[in-house]
Enzyme design. Structure first.
Site, mmCIF file in Angstrom:
data_model
loop_
_atom_site.group_PDB
_atom_site.id
_atom_site.type_symbol
_atom_site.label_atom_id
_atom_site.label_comp_id
_atom_site.label_asym_id
_atom_site.label_seq_id
_atom_site.Cartn_x
_atom_site.Cartn_y
_atom_site.Cartn_z
ATOM 1 N N SER A 189 -110.323 34.959 37.001
ATOM 2 C CA SER A 189 -110.387 34.533 38.406
ATOM 3 C C SER A 189 -110.531 33.023 38.450
ATOM 4 O O SER A 189 -110.887 32.390 37.451
ATOM 5 C CB SER A 189 -111.594 35.165 39.085
ATOM 6 O OG SER A 189 -112.776 34.542 38.606
ATOM 7 N N ASP A 190 -110.310 32.445 39.626
ATOM 8 C CA ASP A 190 -110.696 31.054 39.810
ATOM 9 C C ASP A 190 -112.223 31.029 39.998
ATOM 10 O O ASP A 190 -112.855 32.054 40.283
ATOM 11 C CB ASP A 190 -109.954 30.427 41.000
ATOM 12 C CG ASP A 190 -109.921 28.899 40.895
ATOM 13 O OD1 ASP A 190 -110.696 28.337 40.090
ATOM 14 O OD2 ASP A 190 -109.141 28.262 41.614
ATOM 15 N N TRP A 191 -112.779 29.833 39.863
ATOM 16 C CA TRP A 191 -114.233 29.676 39.757
ATOM 17 C C TRP A 191 -114.977 29.974 41.069
ATOM 18 O O TRP A 191 -114.622 29.446 42.106
ATOM 19 C CB TRP A 191 -114.544 28.251 39.299
ATOM 20 C CG TRP A 191 -114.607 28.083 37.808
ATOM 21 C CD1 TRP A 191 -115.637 27.503 37.120
ATOM 22 C CD2 TRP A 191 -113.652 28.477 36.813
ATOM 23 N NE1 TRP A 191 -115.370 27.534 35.770
ATOM 24 C CE2 TRP A 191 -114.164 28.120 35.544
ATOM 25 C CE3 TRP A 191 -112.420 29.122 36.855
ATOM 26 C CZ2 TRP A 191 -113.498 28.365 34.356
ATOM 27 C CZ3 TRP A 191 -111.739 29.381 35.666
ATOM 28 C CH2 TRP A 191 -112.281 29.001 34.442
#
Ligand code: BGC
Length: 755
Positions: free
Chosen positions: A698-700
């Site tokens: 995932s993105d952060w």
């Protein structure tokens, strides 16, 4: 010893045994060469360029000293130094009027001291006496204009400001020889530069990394012959782009009403739109001239191929780009007037020298996705009729070739099922993450697992990851012995070690699973500045793309991969291949182009370069992250056709050609589903259709629910997971142990590939 054992010890030793190569001369040279090849010469009236290096110059504009090397946020890189245009000229012994440099240094410093970032400063008023003195010193003026943008916010700086116009008025009134240089990572209004006869030449130097100013200086004095071409259409005003109207309509959503008509697909197709174009897609001049001849063509089941002879007909050496564009026949599915089918770049050709390039139009890649079932539902189709091909670097002036592809009947190039498109009745609220609020996320601290002093697996009677690597047990057997808690922990990001600044994955020391650290990109390996390690800052991705040279992208990738490896990092969070849907997107400098074929091919070469070092890439942000405002919650409402033909296409090319180890899902919502919870795209398209074999992270700190991500095919939650919630989901039976094992096996499978 298994290949990836370095990750167990975080040694950061020189890669090849002696001196460190991070930011070494060779890598910095790669950065400079990439910057030199991405420079785009936009105008050169009366061949005023190249300049005589023996003649003095007067540099105007704060940007002559305040060089912006790249954009802000996670894409920023800490490098040992940067060269502005003024530095670059002085390093080449060109005399420049120093009082002007002093003035701009003083003025910009005053603004930087007030926390205004380079590129966001206002253009200081040019004092008349300085202008007069400068005119006495030199007969040629260079005006430099800059822009800065960054992650998390969108641009509002497309137009030339009043202060910049005033500066240009003053300088063009005083000097007869005026050259403009643009230092921007994104598209700006270039109409004055093109149309003002008092501006004789214009060079786009982009945000060229640490050596950008030097590269531009070398081009101004003819040590380099510019060969870059625009990877985007530059239009008269921000309102010329069909995507501007709805860009800020809502923070909650963006309607992709233009469908597939993004960039030149719009400007070439919609009546009257071409008049808005200042410089077209693929445009770029040279100090020499070239002749192109199509010498051969053939067609088979899968492609149409053209052989092109390119000759340097001018007086200095140079490189040329050849683009192949296709015009599909009108039919039941509407189509753009031109689509880029392939491109190639010559090596440097001496005056009079020729070379032969082969260009291939892949029939699948030029077909249209039939979303509405006009010909064959949910298929890629080439409709019956005549397909024309055009050759030339820019889309506007490319010339018709005599070879045509004739299709008596429609040709289905791929049979699919509907995925990812809008579904009536689905909206973001229906599928929002359960109850985790934003505040909870912000206060959340990752679970810190102690890094063992002693490698304890040796004392335990367990199977280790080395056993899998050495064929002593299977991955299934290895994973089967892990407790639910350990499995779940492997689906979450792990604490930072070493010089990394963006967390890692793996980290189950009892079983010999190392904590593999990531590094941000895409303009270089981003390492925590407090470690004192500086890395090479390459040109921003838009500039790299403007080289239209896959070998350069591969070389940048290879150098970055070496720096990643030497610093004991395992995955580079790059390249970023989101489409330049609209110039306002604050992160366009990290992305390649408005065209998915060009973006995909260039990024695939970069991935190959990195992964030749047996370290990984994370191709991001999958998908439709085309706006920064409210990026974690904005719904990109896009047709399935535009999704497949435009927004997913660059990812598809990279996945199929370069097999990236990982993909990063984006923050945003796509047609009502959070990108990281979207099974259609993450499993249906990415894995089942394209054959992706790595893992998805995932993105952060996104807003999605982890168990739903795992079910959708997003294997790793970064920068840390939410183990209690996944455990709860497991206990409730909404996710199974097999689902979690599937993700873990993908993550471990990639660790085994690292070296
Ligand atoms: C960005 C990613 C980046 C990540 C880690 C996020 O804010 O969107 O591109 O890789 O942070 O720094």
């Amino acid at each position: 010893m298994v290949k990836w054992s370095r990750f167990l010890y975080t040694p950061s030793l020189p890669l090849y045994g002696k001196e460190r190569i991070t930011a070494c001369d060779r890598h910095i040279e790669v950065a400079r060469l990439a910057a030199e090849e991405g420079l785009v010469l936009l105008k050169n009236d009366g061949n005023i360029l190249p300049l005589d290096p023996a003649k003095p110059l007067a540099l105007f504009g704060k940007a002559s000293v305040e060089y912006v090397k790249g954009g802000g946020g996670s894409g920023d890189v800490f490098c040992p130094y940067i060269h502005s245009l003024a530095d670059g000229l002085q390093l080449n012994n060109v005399k420049v009027f120093e009082p002007l440099l002093d003035y701009y240094n003083k003025e910009t410093k005053a603004q930087h001291d007030k926390d205004v970032k380079p590129g966001l400063t206002t253009e200081p008023e040019l004092p008349d006496d300085l202008l007069k003195e400068a005119r006495g010193f030199a007969d040629t003026a260079v005006i430099v204009i800059n822009r800065f943008s960054g992650e998390g916010w969108d641009r509002s700086d497309y137009a030339i400001t009043d202060a910049e116009n005033k500066l240009m008025d003053k300088v063009t009134n005083a000097f007869d020889r005026v050259i403009a240089v643009i230092n921007s990572g994104g598209v700006i209004d270039l109409s004055r530069f093109k149309e003002d006869n008092k501006i004789n030449a214009c060079l786009h130097m982009w945000q060229g990394g640490m050596e950008g100013g030097l590269a531009a200086a070398r081009a101004l004095i003819g040590l380099v012959n510019p060969s870059g071409k625009l990877s985007d259409t530059h239009a008269r005003s921000i309102d010329s782009y069909p995507t501007t109207k709805g860009f800020h309509e809502s923070e909650e959503y963006v309607e992709y009403n233009e469908g597939i008509y993004v960039g030149y697909r719009h400007f070439e197709t919609v009546p009257g739109a071409r008049e808005q174009v200042v410089y077209p897609f693929g445009y770029g001049m040279s100090y020499t001239t070239f002749k192109r001849e199509c010498t051969d063509s053939f067609e088979d089941e899968k492609l149409v191929a053209f052989t092109v002879k390119v000759t340097n007909t001018g007086k200095v050496p140079g490189k040329e780009v050849v683009g192949l564009y296709v015009k599909a026949p009108a039919g039941k599915i509407d189509k753009p007037a031109r689509v880029l089918a392939d491109f190639a770049k010559t090596p440097e050709l001496a005056p009079g020298a020729s070379c032969v390039l082969n260009l291939y139009s892949d029939k699948y890649l030029i077909s249209s996705y039939d979303e509405a079932g006009a010909v064959a539902d949910a298929c890629y189709v080439l409709e019956a009729g005549t397909y024309e091909f055009y050759l030339g670097s820019n889309v506007e002036t490319a010339e018709l070739l005599s070879y045509r592809m004739e299709l008596k009947d429609a040709l289905i190039t791929s049979k699919l099922t509907h995925k990812g498109g809008p579904k009536p009745g689905v909206n973001k609220d229906d599928c929002a993450f359960d109850k985790l609020s934003n505040d909870e996320m912000d206060g959340f601290s990752p679970i810190v697992r102690e890094v063992p002093r002693k490698l304890c697996w040796a004392e335990k009677k367990v199977k280790t990851l080395s056993d899998v690597a050495e064929g002593k047990c299977t991955m299934d057997e290895f994973v089967a012995q892990l407790s639910d808690d350990d499995l779940i922990s492997l689906t979450g990001g792990q604490p930072i070690t070493g010089v990394s600044n963006v967390w890692g994955f793996g980290n189950l020391p009892d079983y010999g699973i190392p904590n593999v650290q990531c590094a941000d990109g895409p303009a270089g390996i981003r390492i925590r500045p407090e470690t004192g390690v500086t890395t090479t800052a390459f040109p921003c991705s838009t500039m790299l793309c403007c080289t239209w040279n896959r070998d350069i992208a591969r070389a940048v990738g290879f150098a970055a991969g070496e720096e990643l490896k030497e610093n004991n990092l395992g995955v580079w969070l790059a390249p970023a291949v989101n489409i330049h849907r609209n110039p306002l997107c604050g992160r366009n400098f990290e992305y390649y182009s408005e065209d998915p074929y060009l973006a995909g091919k260039m990024a695939a070469a970069l991935v190959e370069g990195v992964q030749n070092n047996h370290v990984g890439t994370s191709v991001k942000h999958f998908c439709c992250n085309n706006k920064e405002t409210n990026r974690k919650n904005s719904d990109s409402r896009v047709s399935e056709r535009a999704l497949r033909e435009v927004y997913l296409k660059a990812f598809e090319i990279v996945v199929k050609e370069a097999k990236p180890y990982t993909i990063m899902s984006s923050y945003n919502v796509v047609n009502g589903h959070r990108a990281s919870e979207n099974k259609d795209t993450l499993t249906g398209i990415l894995r089942d259709e394209w054959g992706f074999e790595g893992f998805v992270m995932s993105d952060w700190w996104n807003f999605a629910e982890q168990y739903k991500e795992i079910l959708a095919g997003n294997d790793l939650k970064m920068p840390c997971g939410f183990p209690e919630r996944v455990k709860e989901a497991l206990e409730m039976g909404v996710i199974t142990r097999a689902d979690i094992e599937r993700s873990v096996k993908r993550i471990l499978g990639i660790i085994l590939k690292l070296d």
